[in-house]
Design a protein around this motif. Structure first.
Motif, PDB file in Angstrom:
ATOM      1  N   CYS A  54      32.063 -73.986 -41.544  1.00 23.30           N
ATOM      2  CA  CYS A  54      30.736 -73.362 -41.629  1.00 23.30           C
ATOM      3  C   CYS A  54      30.520 -72.366 -40.502  1.00 23.30           C
ATOM      4  O   CYS A  54      29.979 -71.280 -40.710  1.00 23.30           O
ATOM      5  CB  CYS A  54      29.640 -74.420 -41.545  1.00 23.30           C
ATOM      6  N   SER A  55      30.931 -72.729 -39.293  1.00 28.58           N
ATOM      7  CA  SER A  55      30.619 -71.830 -38.179  1.00 28.58           C
ATOM      8  C   SER A  55      31.623 -70.693 -38.070  1.00 28.58           C
ATOM      9  O   SER A  55      31.238 -69.550 -37.875  1.00 28.58           O
ATOM     10  CB  SER A  55      30.521 -72.595 -36.861  1.00 28.58           C
ATOM     11  N   GLN A  56      32.927 -70.997 -38.238  1.00 28.57           N
ATOM     12  CA  GLN A  56      33.909 -69.944 -37.994  1.00 28.57           C
ATOM     13  C   GLN A  56      34.252 -69.100 -39.207  1.00 28.57           C
ATOM     14  O   GLN A  56      34.494 -67.916 -39.085  1.00 28.57           O
ATOM     15  CB  GLN A  56      35.187 -70.558 -37.411  1.00 28.57           C
ATOM     16  N   LEU A  57      34.303 -69.742 -40.381  1.00 33.93           N
ATOM     17  CA  LEU A  57      34.668 -68.957 -41.556  1.00 33.93           C
ATOM     18  C   LEU A  57      33.456 -68.404 -42.297  1.00 33.93           C
ATOM     19  O   LEU A  57      33.482 -67.327 -42.848  1.00 33.93           O
ATOM     20  CB  LEU A  57      35.512 -69.800 -42.520  1.00 33.93           C
ATOM     21  N   LEU A  58      32.387 -69.200 -42.316  1.00 29.69           N
ATOM     22  CA  LEU A  58      31.210 -68.760 -43.064  1.00 29.69           C
ATOM     23  C   LEU A  58      30.133 -68.170 -42.169  1.00 29.69           C
ATOM     24  O   LEU A  58      29.125 -67.669 -42.643  1.00 29.69           O
ATOM     25  CB  LEU A  58      30.616 -69.927 -43.871  1.00 29.69           C
ATOM     26  N   ASN A  59      30.347 -68.260 -40.833  1.00 29.42           N
ATOM     27  CA  ASN A  59      29.417 -67.660 -39.875  1.00 29.42           C
ATOM     28  C   ASN A  59      27.977 -68.120 -39.998  1.00 29.42           C
ATOM     29  O   ASN A  59      27.048 -67.331 -39.845  1.00 29.42           O
ATOM     30  CB  ASN A  59      29.436 -66.116 -40.014  1.00 29.42           C
ATOM     31  N   ILE A  60      27.785 -69.393 -40.292  1.00 26.62           N
ATOM     32  CA  ILE A  60      26.419 -69.920 -40.385  1.00 26.62           C
ATOM     33  C   ILE A  60      25.943 -70.270 -38.979  1.00 26.62           C
ATOM     34  O   ILE A  60      26.648 -70.921 -38.223  1.00 26.62           O
ATOM     35  CB  ILE A  60      26.375 -71.172 -41.282  1.00 26.62           C
ATOM     36  N   LYS A  61      24.730 -69.821 -38.622  1.00 26.08           N
ATOM     37  CA  LYS A  61      24.260 -70.014 -37.246  1.00 26.08           C
ATOM     38  C   LYS A  61      23.721 -71.424 -36.998  1.00 26.08           C
ATOM     39  O   LYS A  61      24.136 -72.123 -36.101  1.00 26.08           O
ATOM     40  CB  LYS A  61      23.150 -68.998 -36.925  1.00 26.08           C
ATOM     41  N   HIS A  62      22.730 -71.832 -37.780  1.00 28.33           N
ATOM     42  CA  HIS A  62      22.138 -73.167 -37.578  1.00 28.33           C
ATOM     43  C   HIS A  62      22.600 -74.053 -38.718  1.00 28.33           C
ATOM     44  O   HIS A  62      22.006 -74.069 -39.778  1.00 28.33           O
ATOM     45  CB  HIS A  62      20.613 -73.099 -37.582  1.00 28.33           C
ATOM     46  N   ILE A  63      23.696 -74.771 -38.460  1.00 23.32           N
ATOM     47  CA  ILE A  63      24.328 -75.517 -39.541  1.00 23.32           C
ATOM     48  C   ILE A  63      23.558 -76.792 -39.844  1.00 23.32           C
ATOM     49  O   ILE A  63      23.202 -77.549 -38.948  1.00 23.32           O
ATOM     50  CB  ILE A  63      25.773 -75.851 -39.141  1.00 23.32           C
ATOM     51  N   SER A  64      23.305 -76.993 -41.109  1.00 25.13           N
ATOM     52  CA  SER A  64      22.606 -78.207 -41.525  1.00 25.13           C
ATOM     53  C   SER A  64      23.544 -79.012 -42.415  1.00 25.13           C
ATOM     54  O   SER A  64      24.599 -78.529 -42.823  1.00 25.13           O
ATOM     55  CB  SER A  64      21.368 -77.835 -42.332  1.00 25.13           C
ATOM     56  N   PHE A  65      23.133 -80.230 -42.730  1.00 25.38           N
ATOM     57  CA  PHE A  65      23.948 -81.063 -43.612  1.00 25.38           C
ATOM     58  C   PHE A  65      24.077 -80.452 -45.006  1.00 25.38           C
ATOM     59  O   PHE A  65      25.075 -80.656 -45.684  1.00 25.38           O
ATOM     60  CB  PHE A  65      23.402 -82.487 -43.678  1.00 25.38           C
ATOM     61  N   SER A  66      23.098 -79.680 -45.427  1.00 32.26           N
ATOM     62  CA  SER A  66      23.205 -79.023 -46.736  1.00 32.26           C
ATOM     63  C   SER A  66      24.384 -78.069 -46.761  1.00 32.26           C
ATOM     64  O   SER A  66      25.121 -77.986 -47.748  1.00 32.26           O
ATOM     65  CB  SER A  66      21.962 -78.205 -47.061  1.00 32.26           C
ATOM     66  N   ASP A  67      24.553 -77.332 -45.658  1.00 28.32           N
ATOM     67  CA  ASP A  67      25.673 -76.388 -45.590  1.00 28.32           C
ATOM     68  C   ASP A  67      26.990 -77.149 -45.690  1.00 28.32           C
ATOM     69  O   ASP A  67      27.901 -76.762 -46.430  1.00 28.32           O
ATOM     70  CB  ASP A  67      25.651 -75.618 -44.253  1.00 28.32           C
ATOM     71  N   VAL A  68      27.083 -78.220 -44.914  1.00 28.88           N
ATOM     72  CA  VAL A  68      28.304 -79.025 -44.905  1.00 28.88           C
ATOM     73  C   VAL A  68      28.595 -79.565 -46.304  1.00 28.88           C
ATOM     74  O   VAL A  68      29.716 -79.469 -46.802  1.00 28.88           O
ATOM     75  CB  VAL A  68      28.151 -80.190 -43.899  1.00 28.88           C
ATOM     76  N   ASN A  69      27.578 -80.116 -46.944  1.00 31.12           N
ATOM     77  CA  ASN A  69      27.785 -80.705 -48.265  1.00 31.12           C
ATOM     78  C   ASN A  69      28.187 -79.686 -49.306  1.00 31.12           C
ATOM     79  O   ASN A  69      28.967 -79.976 -50.216  1.00 31.12           O
ATOM     80  CB  ASN A  69      26.521 -81.447 -48.713  1.00 31.12           C
ATOM     81  N   ARG A  70      27.692 -78.466 -49.171  1.00 32.03           N
ATOM     82  CA  ARG A  70      28.049 -77.421 -50.132  1.00 32.03           C
ATOM     83  C   ARG A  70      29.532 -77.083 -50.030  1.00 32.03           C
ATOM     84  O   ARG A  70      30.195 -76.865 -51.042  1.00 32.03           O
ATOM     85  CB  ARG A  70      27.211 -76.175 -49.878  1.00 32.03           C
ATOM     86  N   VAL A  71      30.055 -77.039 -48.829  1.00 31.82           N
ATOM     87  CA  VAL A  71      31.480 -76.743 -48.655  1.00 31.82           C
ATOM     88  C   VAL A  71      32.324 -77.859 -49.269  1.00 31.82           C
ATOM     89  O   VAL A  71      33.297 -77.602 -49.979  1.00 31.82           O
ATOM     90  CB  VAL A  71      31.831 -76.582 -47.160  1.00 31.82           C
ATOM     91  N   ILE A  72      31.935 -79.098 -48.985  1.00 32.18           N
ATOM     92  CA  ILE A  72      32.683 -80.232 -49.538  1.00 32.18           C
ATOM     93  C   ILE A  72      32.666 -80.191 -51.065  1.00 32.18           C
ATOM     94  O   ILE A  72      33.705 -80.368 -51.721  1.00 32.18           O
ATOM     95  CB  ILE A  72      32.097 -81.571 -49.050  1.00 32.18           C
ATOM     96  N   ALA A  73      31.501 -79.912 -51.624  1.00 28.47           N
ATOM     97  CA  ALA A  73      31.366 -79.892 -53.088  1.00 28.47           C
ATOM     98  C   ALA A  73      32.225 -78.790 -53.682  1.00 28.47           C
ATOM     99  O   ALA A  73      32.858 -78.961 -54.732  1.00 28.47           O
ATOM    100  CB  ALA A  73      29.909 -79.688 -53.475  1.00 28.47           C
ATOM    101  N   HIS A  74      32.279 -77.656 -53.010  1.00 28.89           N
ATOM    102  CA  HIS A  74      33.088 -76.544 -53.501  1.00 28.89           C
ATOM    103  C   HIS A  74      34.566 -76.941 -53.553  1.00 28.89           C
ATOM    104  O   HIS A  74      35.253 -76.725 -54.547  1.00 28.89           O
ATOM    105  CB  HIS A  74      32.886 -75.338 -52.586  1.00 28.89           C
ATOM    106  N   GLN A  75      35.041 -77.547 -52.484  1.00 28.89           N
ATOM    107  CA  GLN A  75      36.457 -77.921 -52.443  1.00 28.89           C
ATOM    108  C   GLN A  75      36.780 -78.998 -53.471  1.00 28.89           C
ATOM    109  O   GLN A  75      37.793 -78.935 -54.168  1.00 28.89           O
ATOM    110  CB  GLN A  75      36.834 -78.403 -51.039  1.00 28.89           C
TER     111      GLN A  75
END
Lengths: 474, 388
Positions: B206-227
């Motif tokens: 989230c931080s290095q590849l997607l450049n999200i500044k204020h990472i939340s659990f929603s961001d994390v879960n979206r990446v997991i769901a995508h994979q």
């Protein structure tokens, strides 16, 4: 969602309890604009419609009719409880929740624990059972009392045993007010040590609070309020000692100090009452912060103590709030956790704070905080989105830390000074059921507790190697 | 072929919700009818109103997360959860694995089994079960382990896959390493495959590849769901002949090392983690012309498996989740050695002092049980460490 019941015993317990209910109503009124009886309210209040039959209890979702506190009030004198019943909070309690007597315990633990404990056992159990029956899913009892007197200390700890006996599955969190060194009750060391043993054996968690720390915090805030420096004017109603905005009238003595303790209870339950991105339930507190059953004394610290009124001064940085939580000026007992050993630490954050802020501050502060070797990353965190009244964010830290040791050692010393000379002992031994062995066992229990903290402290300087792993034959 | 998903605990429910969201939107955007049909059949059934209803069972010991999930899904308008496909209680497991495994699990076994049975019976052809949970808490981990055991008993020949979310290393729950060790040791005996996502790694994505500044659990879960979605959505293999009906869970993970030693002690030097098996999934443009020979390099694999046996590749010309081209690698290799070793090490250190053990013994997990779990995982670590 679950419910909790507050049991307030003795003069101090009831005065603090009173402040708690006042501030709780203020907090819910601030958040609950629609006047609906929601899950958050139901954790501490029942909703009663006296027009309905069968006690009139109303379920969650309807309008607020009459809120009744989930509380049991016990005192062996009538003064404090009567005052509550004549004051603006009278509607919040009904007579079945109260238990009083007239003569008091004379600052005698034995009178409270043995005499009144036996005389009122059935009545107390009855009131506790009624309070429990009103709950859908009772999760926790909060006991509030002082250690130095007779009722709160003696009867309060008797109630604690009853709670364990009758409701073994329900968590018992005890807020205990410890006397200052200059306490005017001569026998307070006796009462405190006798009560300590009960706390060690029957409580799930204890939140010790020292009167002296409360006094110091109050002076600090009042100094700040009276200073005329620009940029340092404190925003009205935002201090941790303020009861403004509640329904009670002008402040009484001790109100400022008691408000601090009331705020402690509000903050510890905030995550169970309101929503957030990382909820922390009450049963998770004991699970994560109590590594060994007897070491369950959790030092509380609250920040911020106030919010500055001048909006042109930038809000005290979030990071400052985290740093303050570990400073000795913010602890509710006179202790310095940074220079002792942490066994575990919980950070309960309220307000507009993100996971990334939490992580950043933990990483920043972690190197300067000594943690026990087997719990190097011992953090339990919670994020509640609703801030307390008057603040945009707040932090309650609960530390299971060996810094309680000096407090206990001082208590032991004061006890020994009296006990050596058998001073005032006869007052206690005259009470039916009381024996000298109670004293010797209580001091032995305290000594053994101090020893356990001492052993842990000794590991602080040593470099403990990792335990050798199991080896598998290949 | 259909997959029944079991969502357990706060994390399991939140991640699975995102997964259904991803696969539904991917299916509905797909231009190939066969892909769309197969994907919908895989994850949803149609109710009498023609709505897509997730083939999911939602379980949690407290109600907030499930309630939120049910209403969010219904609001989306594209899919929903079944009205009676969920089960919750009032009070959570308190981050206590023993409470989840010994108390809540058995207490609610019948209800959960019934909910799963109903979903399974609705499937024409069952590919298998996917249980989604975290390992750090009390419900996902403890109840999850217990339920997996029950399902293994009821469906002995079905594929059961556990998707696990590992917590941040610096911790959000103090006893997370205990809970993780107990979960992994139990699942190891029961599961056909364990798919792992680590919060730390996903956070870095989230931080290095997607450049999200204020990472939340929603961001994390979206990446997991995508994979996860990219693994489970329909794909073709060389023997599919254009039909998307391959069992997505039927990955042949069964690997038996040759009997008898004569293996030299592994020099695990070298820059690659040794793999037992790799599955590469390519989706979107130019999949059939992609050069994947590098994945078949014998140096990547353990010496007693040929790269022909160890490497599999699935393809789908349909772009996934709006990515023109995407590639997913599912790897059974030594990559997980470090994190697993760290976790076991920390748990062991804590166990050496017996800290917190009384919280577990009071619900029925003894020191013996802990030792068994540690032994089990040390054996796993040892087996992976000696791959060469």
């Amino acid at each position: 969602m679950t419910q909790s019941v507050v049991v307030q015993v003795g003069q101090c317990g009831n005065q603090v309890g009173c402040r708690f209910w006042d501030l709780a109503l203020r907090e819910h009124a601030y958040v609950n604009k629609k006047g609906l009886y929601d899950e958050a309210l139901s954790s501490f209040f029942r909703n009663v419609d006296s027009r309905k039959s069968a006690g009139g209890a109303c379920g969650v979702g309807g309008r607020i009719q009459h809120l009744k506190a989930r509380a049991v009030l016990v005192d062996m004198e009538e003064g404090v409880v009567n005052e509550i019943l004549q004051g603006p909070l009278r509607e919040v309690f009904d007579s079945t929740q109260l238990l009083t007597d007239v003569s008091g315990s004379g600052n005698n633990w034995a009178a409270g624990h043995m005499t009144y404990g036996s005389a009122y056992r059935e009545q107390i159990l009855d009131k506790l059972r009624k309070a429990a029956e009103h709950c859908d899913c009772l999760q926790c009892f909060f006991l509030i009392h002082s250690m130095g007197g007779g009722t709160g200390s003696g009867l309060g700890t008797r109630v604690l045993s009853l709670l364990e006996e009758e409701f073994p599955e329900v968590c018992r969190i005890v807020t205990s007010i410890y006397p200052s060194a200059e306490d005017d009750v001569i026998t307070s060391p006796y009462n405190s040590v006798l009560a300590m043993r009960e706390l060690t054996e029957h409580a799930d968690c204890v939140l010790p609070v020292e009167n002296q720390s409360l006094v110091d915090i109050v002076s600090k805030i009042q100094l700040m309020s009276h200073s005329a420096k620009p940029g340092s004017v404190i925003k009205r109603d935002s201090t941790v000692i303020s009861g403004q905005g509640g329904i009670s009238g002008p402040e009484k003595p001790f109100d400022a100090m008691n408000n601090i303790v009331a705020n402690l209870l509000l903050n510890i339950t905030s995550s169970a009452r309101f929503e957030g991105s990382l909820n922390m339930d009450l049963n998770e507190i004991a699970m994560n912060l109590v590594p060994f059953p007897r070491l369950h004394y959790l030092v509380p610290s609250l920040t911020p103590l106030y919010t500055l009124a001048d909006v042109s001064v930038p809000t005290r940085r979030l990071d400052q709030m985290f740093s303050d939580a570990f400073s000795k000026d913010h602890q509710l007992i006179r202790a310095d956790p940074k220079h002792s050993l942490y066994l575990a630490c919980a950070l309960m954050v309220r307000g507009n704070v993100q996971v990334s802020d939490l992580r950043r501050n933990i990483e920043r502060l972690r190197p300067s905080l000594p943690f026990v070797s087997w719990n190097q990353e011992g953090w339990k965190t919670g994020l509640c989105s609703v801030p307390p009244v008057g603040h945009s964010h707040s932090l309650l830290a609960l530390a299971n830390n060996t810094c309680v040791k000096p407090t206990f050692m001082e208590l032991r010393e004061h006890f020994t000074r009296l006990y050596r000379k058998k001073a005032h002992l006869h007052h206690y031994l005259h009470v039916e059921g009381m024996e000298q062995s109670f004293f010797s066992e209580a001091i032995a229990s305290l000594s053994s507790l101090i020893e356990e903290y001492h052993h842990l402290d000794a590991t602080k300087a040593r470099l403990i190697p990792d335990a050798p792993r199991l080896s598998i034959a290949t | 072929m259909s997959v029944v998903t079991l969502q357990l605990g706060q994390c399991g429910n939140q991640v699975a919700h995102q997964l259904f969201h991803v696969v539904c939107s991917d299916a509905q955007n797909a231009h190939k009818k066969t892909y769309r049909a197969e994907s919908c059949e895989r994850f949803f059934h149609q109710n009498t109103h023609g709505e897509l209803v997730a083939r999911a069972v939602l379980v949690d010991m407290e109600p907030k997360v499930i309630n939120h999930s049910l209403s969010e899904a219904a609001r989306s308008g594209r899919w929903r959860y079944g009205e009676s496909s969920h089960f919750s209680q009032k009070q959570g497991s308190g981050n206590n694995w023993a409470n989840g495994y010994c108390v809540h699990g058995p207490r609610h076994r019948d209800v959960v089994e019934e909910l799963v049975r109903r979903e399974v019976e609705r499937c024409d052809r069952l590919a298998g079960l996917v249980a989604m949970m975290s390992v750090a808490g009390g419900t996902g981990s403890g109840v999850g382990a217990y339920v997996t055991q029950c399902l293994r008993d009821i469906y002995p020949t079905s594929f059961i896959i556990n998707h696990l979310t590992w917590p941040y290393g610096t911790g959000e729950v103090i006893v997370q390493n205990y809970n993780s060790v107990l979960t992994l040791a139990h699942l190891y005996q029961l599961s056909d495959a364990i798919l792992v996502h680590e919060n730390d790694t996903v956070h870095r994505i989230c931080s290095q590849l997607l450049n999200i500044k204020h990472i939340s659990f929603s961001d994390v879960n979206r990446v997991i769901a995508h994979q996860l979605g990219s693994v489970l959505q329909p794909a073709l293999t060389t023997d599919s002949h254009g039909v998307y009906s391959r069992n997505p869970l039927g990955i042949d993970w069964q690997v038996r090392p040759p009997g008898g030693s004569g293996r030299s002690m592994g020099l695990t030097g070298g820059s690659f983690n040794t793999s037992l098996a790799n599955l590469l999934i390519l989706r979107g443009k130019d999949v059939y012309s992609a050069e994947t020979g590098g994945f078949e390099d014998p140096a990547l694999y353990t010496s007693w498996l040929s790269s022909k046996e160890a490497f599999n590749s699935w393809k789908s010309p349909v772009p996934f989740n709006k990515y023109e081209k995407s590639a997913t690698l599912v790897s059974n290799s030594q990559a997980l050695l470090r994190p697993l070793d760290d976790m076991v090490g920390k748990a062991w250190n804590m166990f050496a002092s017996r800290a917190y053990i009384h919280q577990y013994t009071k619900y029925g997990i003894s020191e013996e049980d802990f030792l068994d779990s540690f032994t089990s995982l040390e054996q796993v670590l040892s087996s992976y460490r000696h791959l060469c």
